[in-house]
Design a protein around this motif. Sequence first.
Motif, PDB file in Angstrom:
ATOM      1  N   LYS A 287     -36.574 -23.909  21.840  1.00 52.26           N
ATOM      2  CA  LYS A 287     -36.242 -25.301  21.553  1.00 52.26           C
ATOM      3  C   LYS A 287     -35.592 -25.434  20.193  1.00 52.26           C
ATOM      4  O   LYS A 287     -34.652 -26.222  19.996  1.00 52.26           O
ATOM      5  N   GLY A 288     -36.082 -24.648  19.215  1.00 57.33           N
ATOM      6  CA  GLY A 288     -35.482 -24.683  17.881  1.00 57.33           C
ATOM      7  C   GLY A 288     -34.048 -24.190  17.897  1.00 57.33           C
ATOM      8  O   GLY A 288     -33.178 -24.772  17.230  1.00 57.33           O
ATOM      9  N   ARG A 289     -33.764 -23.126  18.664  1.00 56.97           N
ATOM     10  CA  ARG A 289     -32.391 -22.634  18.753  1.00 56.97           C
ATOM     11  C   ARG A 289     -31.493 -23.637  19.460  1.00 56.97           C
ATOM     12  O   ARG A 289     -30.315 -23.775  19.118  1.00 56.97           O
ATOM     13  N   TYR A 290     -32.052 -24.347  20.430  1.00 54.68           N
ATOM     14  CA  TYR A 290     -31.295 -25.411  21.110  1.00 54.68           C
ATOM     15  C   TYR A 290     -30.890 -26.497  20.121  1.00 54.68           C
ATOM     16  O   TYR A 290     -29.730 -26.949  20.097  1.00 54.68           O
ATOM     17  N   LYS A 291     -31.816 -26.935  19.282  1.00 53.58           N
ATOM     18  CA  LYS A 291     -31.501 -27.972  18.297  1.00 53.58           C
ATOM     19  C   LYS A 291     -30.470 -27.489  17.287  1.00 53.58           C
ATOM     20  O   LYS A 291     -29.592 -28.255  16.867  1.00 53.58           O
ATOM     21  N   THR A 292     -30.571 -26.207  16.925  1.00 49.87           N
ATOM     22  CA  THR A 292     -29.587 -25.657  15.978  1.00 49.87           C
ATOM     23  C   THR A 292     -28.174 -25.681  16.576  1.00 49.87           C
ATOM     24  O   THR A 292     -27.204 -26.099  15.914  1.00 49.87           O
ATOM     25  N   GLN A 293     -28.051 -25.236  17.830  1.00 47.96           N
ATOM     26  CA  GLN A 293     -26.748 -25.254  18.494  1.00 47.96           C
ATOM     27  C   GLN A 293     -26.241 -26.683  18.678  1.00 47.96           C
ATOM     28  O   GLN A 293     -25.036 -26.946  18.562  1.00 47.96           O
ATOM     29  N   ARG A 294     -27.136 -27.602  18.936  1.00 49.32           N
ATOM     30  CA  ARG A 294     -26.750 -29.001  19.107  1.00 49.32           C
ATOM     31  C   ARG A 294     -26.151 -29.564  17.826  1.00 49.32           C
ATOM     32  O   ARG A 294     -25.128 -30.270  17.855  1.00 49.32           O
TER      33      ARG A 294
END
Length: 303
Positions: A287-294
Motif C-alpha cells: 500500500k505504501g508503494r502504491y501511494k508513492t507511485q500515485r
Amino acid sequence: MRNIFLFILLFLLQGPLQGQQLRKPVGGFAQDTAKLGQLLQYSLVHQHPATQEVILPDSNYNFTPFEFVAKTYFPTTTKAGISTDSAVYTLRTFETIPVQQLALPVYILQGADTIQVFATADAVQVQQLVSKVQEPLSIKDNTKLAVVEQRFNWPMMLVYIVAGLVFASLIWFVFGQAIIRKYKLYRLRKDHLYFASRYNSHLDRFVKSGSSQSMEKAVSLWKNYLTKLERSAINSFTTKEIVEYYNDDEIVNTALRTCDKAIYGNVAAEADTETKQALGMLRRFAKGRYKTQRELIRNAKTA
C-alpha cells in the motif's frame, strides 16, 4: 452496307473512260426512306484518269440538310490507266422536310485550279410519324410526387470530420497531459483494489486453515503486483534480491524471511501470530508503494 458494296462493285464493272474528259461521280443513298435521326449510308464513287489528282469531301463539308456522322474510305484502285476512288458517308437528318436531297462533289486538281464536279442528286423520303397535331395541345397533369433517392452529403461529412479532428487536437493540446495523468491514476487505483481484494482473501483462508499454500499464494500475488507497480521483474527475484532492490528495507526483509521459513521450512503448522504479522507487513508495504507511485504520477509534468 451490303447494298453499298454492291453499288460500288457494279460501278467498277462499267466500261473504262473514253479519253481525258471529266466524268461526273456517282452518288446515292442505300435506302429510299428514313426516319428522323436514323443513320443513312451515302456512297460516292468516281472514275478518272490515273494522272488526275482527285479529292473526295471530308467531315468539314456542308452536308445540309443532313449531318455528318462518319466516313469510310476505300483504297484507290487503278486498271488500264483508270483510277477509282470511293467512300461511304454515314449521315442523319433531323429536318422535317418530306423529301431531302443530297449531291456530293469531287474536287479535281488541275494546276493551281480546283474543279468541283457534282454527282446527280439523290433523295430520301422522311417518314412522318405524326400525321396530325391537335390544336390546342392537351396537357396531361401528373401531380404525384416522385421518390428521389437520398444522397449522402460527403462534402459536409468531410467538413465535420476535419472540424472534429481540429477540436480534438485542441483539447488534447490543452488537456492532454491531465487526461493521461487521470487515466494512469485510474488504472493504478483499480489495480491496487484488485490486489487488495485477492490478497485479503488469501490471508483470510490462511488464518482459518493455517495452510501454507494460502500463504504461498499471497506472497506470489504480492510479488506480481509489485512487478507491475514498479515495472521491474520482482517476481523473478530471490528474497535477498528483493530486499536489496528496496535498499535493505527492514519490513520487507523481516516479512519475506518469516514467510519463507513458514512455506519452505514447514515451521508453522498453524497460523501463528508471527506469520500473520508478516503477511500484514507485506500488505502495508504494498500500500505504501502504491501511494508513492500515485504521488509520482500526480506531480509529473510530462506523460
